[in-house]
Design a protein around this motif. Structure first.
Motif, PDB file in Angstrom:
ATOM      1  N   GLU A  30       0.937  -1.295  -0.103  1.00 44.17           N
ATOM      2  CA  GLU A  30      -0.063  -0.068   0.063  1.00 44.17           C
ATOM      3  C   GLU A  30       0.600   1.358   0.174  1.00 44.17           C
ATOM      4  N   ASP A  31       2.190   1.145   0.641  1.00 44.67           N
ATOM      5  CA  ASP A  31       2.792   2.326   0.634  1.00 44.67           C
ATOM      6  C   ASP A  31       3.624   2.676  -0.664  1.00 44.67           C
ATOM      7  N   ASP A  32       4.440   1.553  -1.223  1.00 41.50           N
ATOM      8  CA  ASP A  32       5.294   2.111  -2.270  1.00 41.50           C
ATOM      9  C   ASP A  32       4.807   1.427  -3.659  1.00 41.50           C
ATOM     10  N   PHE A  33       3.619   0.711  -3.408  1.00 40.02           N
ATOM     11  CA  PHE A  33       3.198   0.260  -4.774  1.00 40.02           C
ATOM     12  C   PHE A  33       3.793  -0.942  -5.332  1.00 40.02           C
TER      13      PHE A  33
ATOM     14  N   THR B 208       2.996  10.155  -7.899  1.00 38.57           N
ATOM     15  CA  THR B 208       1.880   9.697  -7.725  1.00 38.57           C
ATOM     16  C   THR B 208       1.221   9.738  -6.431  1.00 38.57           C
ATOM     17  N   LEU B 209      -0.036  10.363  -6.300  1.00 35.10           N
ATOM     18  CA  LEU B 209      -0.646  10.614  -4.824  1.00 35.10           C
ATOM     19  C   LEU B 209      -1.831   9.616  -4.635  1.00 35.10           C
ATOM     20  N   LYS B 210      -1.965   9.284  -3.517  1.00 37.60           N
ATOM     21  CA  LYS B 210      -3.162   8.626  -3.215  1.00 37.60           C
ATOM     22  C   LYS B 210      -4.248   9.695  -2.482  1.00 37.60           C
ATOM     23  N   LEU B 211      -5.471   9.566  -3.113  1.00 36.92           N
ATOM     24  CA  LEU B 211      -6.448  10.544  -2.761  1.00 36.92           C
ATOM     25  C   LEU B 211      -7.563   9.812  -1.759  1.00 36.92           C
ATOM     26  N   LYS B 212      -7.857  10.238  -0.469  1.00 34.53           N
ATOM     27  CA  LYS B 212      -8.658   9.621   0.371  1.00 34.53           C
ATOM     28  C   LYS B 212      -9.947  10.440   0.470  1.00 34.53           C
ATOM     29  N   GLY B 213     -11.041   9.993   0.348  1.00 39.23           N
ATOM     30  CA  GLY B 213     -12.538  10.565   0.240  1.00 39.23           C
ATOM     31  C   GLY B 213     -12.407  11.609  -0.759  1.00 39.23           C
ATOM     32  N   VAL B 214     -11.784  11.561  -1.748  1.00 45.25           N
ATOM     33  CA  VAL B 214     -11.931  12.550  -3.093  1.00 45.25           C
ATOM     34  C   VAL B 214     -12.383  11.747  -4.346  1.00 45.25           C
TER      35      VAL B 214
ATOM     36  N   LYS C 200      -8.385  23.078 -16.442  1.00 46.19           N
ATOM     37  CA  LYS C 200      -7.612  23.995 -15.905  1.00 46.19           C
ATOM     38  C   LYS C 200      -6.385  23.963 -16.694  1.00 46.19           C
ATOM     39  N   GLY C 201      -6.027  23.197 -17.607  1.00 41.92           N
ATOM     40  CA  GLY C 201      -4.772  23.207 -18.335  1.00 41.92           C
ATOM     41  C   GLY C 201      -3.685  22.268 -17.581  1.00 41.92           C
ATOM     42  N   ILE C 202      -4.043  21.428 -16.732  1.00 41.06           N
ATOM     43  CA  ILE C 202      -3.104  20.695 -16.045  1.00 41.06           C
ATOM     44  C   ILE C 202      -3.139  19.414 -16.567  1.00 41.06           C
ATOM     45  N   PRO C 203      -2.315  18.698 -17.192  1.00 41.56           N
ATOM     46  CA  PRO C 203      -2.442  17.322 -17.607  1.00 41.56           C
ATOM     47  C   PRO C 203      -2.183  16.385 -16.493  1.00 41.56           C
ATOM     48  N   CYS C 204      -2.789  15.218 -16.121  1.00 39.56           N
ATOM     49  CA  CYS C 204      -2.445  14.238 -15.180  1.00 39.56           C
ATOM     50  C   CYS C 204      -2.629  12.835 -15.765  1.00 39.56           C
ATOM     51  N   GLY C 205      -2.343  11.726 -15.071  1.00 45.35           N
ATOM     52  CA  GLY C 205      -2.423  10.473 -15.478  1.00 45.35           C
ATOM     53  C   GLY C 205      -3.150   9.519 -14.491  1.00 45.35           C
ATOM     54  N   VAL C 206      -3.691   8.567 -14.691  1.00 47.46           N
ATOM     55  CA  VAL C 206      -4.033   7.375 -13.693  1.00 47.46           C
ATOM     56  C   VAL C 206      -3.246   6.167 -14.224  1.00 47.46           C
ATOM     57  N   TYR C 207      -2.439   5.947 -13.429  1.00 49.98           N
ATOM     58  CA  TYR C 207      -1.511   4.556 -13.659  1.00 49.98           C
ATOM     59  C   TYR C 207      -1.673   3.771 -12.347  1.00 49.98           C
ATOM     60  N   TYR C 208      -2.507   2.885 -12.382  1.00 49.66           N
ATOM     61  CA  TYR C 208      -3.407   2.188 -13.475  1.00 49.66           C
ATOM     62  C   TYR C 208      -4.751   2.269 -13.409  1.00 49.66           C
ATOM     63  N   PRO C 209      -5.664   2.409 -14.217  1.00 54.41           N
ATOM     64  CA  PRO C 209      -7.232   2.201 -13.875  1.00 54.41           C
ATOM     65  C   PRO C 209      -7.987   0.883 -13.543  1.00 54.41           C
TER      66      PRO C 209
ATOM     67  N   LYS D 121      -6.456  -6.848  -2.525  1.00 56.47           N
ATOM     68  CA  LYS D 121      -7.026  -5.761  -1.679  1.00 56.47           C
ATOM     69  C   LYS D 121      -6.603  -4.473  -2.070  1.00 56.47           C
ATOM     70  N   VAL D 122      -5.204  -4.433  -2.189  1.00 60.20           N
ATOM     71  CA  VAL D 122      -4.494  -3.228  -2.177  1.00 60.20           C
ATOM     72  C   VAL D 122      -4.648  -2.770  -3.474  1.00 60.20           C
ATOM     73  N   THR D 123      -4.111  -3.394  -4.533  1.00 60.00           N
ATOM     74  CA  THR D 123      -4.562  -3.311  -6.084  1.00 60.00           C
ATOM     75  C   THR D 123      -5.820  -2.753  -6.217  1.00 60.00           C
ATOM     76  N   ASN D 124      -6.917  -3.385  -5.631  1.00 51.11           N
ATOM     77  CA  ASN D 124      -8.370  -2.934  -6.258  1.00 51.11           C
ATOM     78  C   ASN D 124      -8.610  -1.463  -5.480  1.00 51.11           C
ATOM     79  N   GLN D 125      -7.910  -1.026  -4.238  1.00 50.90           N
ATOM     80  CA  GLN D 125      -8.286   0.147  -3.719  1.00 50.90           C
ATOM     81  C   GLN D 125      -7.337   1.104  -4.521  1.00 50.90           C
ATOM     82  N   LEU D 126      -6.088   0.826  -4.892  1.00 52.69           N
ATOM     83  CA  LEU D 126      -5.250   1.808  -5.475  1.00 52.69           C
ATOM     84  C   LEU D 126      -5.688   2.298  -6.851  1.00 52.69           C
TER      85      LEU D 126
END
Length: 377
Positions: A108-111, A294-300, A312-321, A341-346
Motif C-alpha cells: 500500500e505504501d510504495d506500490f 503519484t498521489l493517493k486520494l482519500k475521500g476525493v 484548468k490546463g493541467i495534464p495528469c494520469g491514472v496509472y493504472y485504472p 485488496k491493495v491493488t483494487n483500492q489503488l
C-alpha cells in the motif's frame, strides 16, 4: 506561466540541442544506422554507469523483458510471479512465451510487489519472479533475492521506470536498480527518465553465459552471420537512438535530481492536506527517481478531479485504472479478489501529476493550489 506538460521533452531537448543534433548528424554521415559505433559506445558507458558487466541494447523495453525470459530458458507452463499493479507489458511477454503469469498484490505504501504475496504464490511450477520498480522506486530486492535463493528461482527486474535509482541493502551496500537479479530489463521510451527519441531498450546481467545467449537472441540467434545457433528475434537499438542516449546518459543523475527536487516541492505543498497521501520513500534519498509522482486520494472523487485539472490546463494520469487480473486478456479462474485488496483500492485512488526535468516553481504552485482548492471546496 509556460504551458504545463505531463512530460516536457521539448524543453529538455532545448537544453541539449547542440549535442543531440551533432550526435545524430554523425550517424547520418557514417550511415551505420543499425548496430553502429554509437550503439557500442552507449553499451559501454551504460555498463560503467550501472556497475554491471553486460548491457545488451535492444529495440524496446517490452522486447527486453521477453528476451530476458527467453535467455533464461523458461518453458511453456512455467509459472512467473509478478505484480498486479503495473503496465501490461510485464505480463504480456509472459503470456506470449506461453508461460503462466501469476499476479499478486502490491504494498500500500510504495506500490511495489508484496513479499508475503510472493511467498504465498509459490508452487512447484514457479520458476521466476518479476519485480517491477514502479514509478521510480525499487522493490524490496533483498527479500526477493532471499526468496529466490530458497526456492531456486530466477529474478528478472523490470526496471523500465527506475533507471538510476539505488537500492540500499540492510548492511548499507548500494547497488543500481536493474542489476541485482539474474537479469534486468529497461525501456528508453521517450518519456522515461533516460529516454531516446523513439523506441529503445536494454538488458542487464552479470552472468557471462546468459549475456552471450542474449546477444544471440537479439540478432536472429546469430553469433556469426547466417549461422543461427539459438532461436532469436530482430531486436536491435538503432544507432540514431543510441546517439540520443549517449548525449543524455551523462545528464541522467542531474535529470533524476531535478525530478526529486520537484517531488519535494510537491510534498511540501501537500503536507497539510489531509485527503492527499504523497509518495512513500523508503528512507534513502537516492532510492526513488520519480518517473511518476503519484498521489493517493482519500475521500476525493478522483475522476472529478481529473476532469477539473484538465479544464484548468493541467495534464495528469491514472496509472493504472484497471488491475491486470481484471483485464480481459489476463483473467484467470485461479484468482481470488480477496488476494488483491491493495491493488483494487489503488486503482480508484491514484493520480499522477506532471513530473519531468523542466518543471518550475510557478507551475508546481499552480498545480498544487488548484488541487487543494478542489479538495477543500
Amino acid at each position: 506561466m509556460k504551458k504545463i506538460q505531463m512530460v516536457d521533452l521539448k524543453g529538455q531537448y532545448n537544453g541539449i540541442k547542440d549535442v543531440v543534433n551533432s550526435s545524430i548528424q554523425k550517424v547520418i554521415e557514417n550511415t551505420a544506422f543499425v548496430n553502429g559505433p554509437q550503439v557500442h559506445e552507449f553499451q559501454k558507458e551504460l555498463e560503467q554507469y550501472l556497475g554491471v558487466k553486460h548491457v545488451i541494447p535492444c529495440a524496446n523495453g517490452t522486447d527486453a523483458l521477453q528476451i530476458a525470459m527467453m535467455g533464461l530458458g523458461l518453458k511453456p507452463g512455467d509459472e512467473v510471479i509478478t505484480a498486479d499493479f503495473t503496465f501490461a507489458a510485464t505480463v504480456e511477454v509472459i503470456a506470449l512465451l506461453k508461460l503462466t503469469p501469476v499476479l499478486v498484490d502490491v504494498n500500500e505504501d510504495d506500490f511495489n510487489i508484496n513479499i508475503d504475496a510472493i511467498k504465498k504464490a509459490i508452487t512447484p511450477k514457479t520458476k521466476a519472479i518479476v519485480p517491477v520498480h514502479l514509478f521510480g522506486q525499487c522493490a524490496n530486492m533483498e527479500a526477493i533475492m532471499q526468496i529466490a535463493k530458497e526456492h531456486n528461482l530466477f529474478v528478472i527486474e523490470d526496471n523500465a521506470q527506475a533507471i538510476g535509482a539505488n537500492y540500499t541493502y540492510s548492511n548499507g551496500k548500494k547497488i543500481k536498480a536493474g542489476t541485482i537479479g539474474n537479469v534486468g530489463a529497461t525501456s528508453f521510451f521517450p518519456s522515461k527518465n533516460l529516454g531516446c527519441y523513439g523506441d529503445g531498450g536494454a538488458i542487464f546481467t552479470n552472468d557471462d553465459d546468459l549475456a552471450h545467449t542474449i546477444r544471440g537472441i537479439v540478432n536472429h540467434g546469430m553469433y556469426e552471420r547466417y549461422h543461427h545457433d539459438v532461436v532469436g528475434v530482430n531486436s536491435r537499438l538503432d544507432s540514431i537512438q543510441a546517439a540520443v542516449l549517449n548525449a543524455k546518459l551523462p545528464l541522467l543523475d542531474s535529470y533524476n535530481e531535478s525530478r526529486k527536487q520537484a517531488a519535494s516541492k510537491y510534498d511540501e505543498a501537500f503536507k497539510n492536506t489531509e485527503k492527499v497521501v504523497v509518495p512513500y520513500r523508503n528512507g534513502e534519498d537516492d532510492s526513488h527517481v520519480f518517473h511518476q509522482y503519484t498521489l493517493k486520494l482519500k475521500g476525493v472523487d478522483r475522476d472529478a478531479l481529473v476532469k477539473h485539472l484538465n479544464e484548468k490546463g493541467i495534464p495528469c494520469g491514472v496509472y493504472y485504472p484497471i488491475p491486470l487480473h481484471k483485464q480481459k486478456a489476463y483473467t484467470d479462474d485461479r484468482y481470488n479478489e480477496a488476494d488483491f485488496k491493495v491493488t483494487n483500492q489503488l486503482v480508484n485512488e491514484v493520480i499522477s501529476l506532471p513530473m519531468h526535468t523542466e518543471l518550475d516553481n510557478e507551475q508546481i504552485e499552480y498545480i498544487t493550489s488548484t488541487i487543494k482548492q478542489f479538495i477543500n471546496g
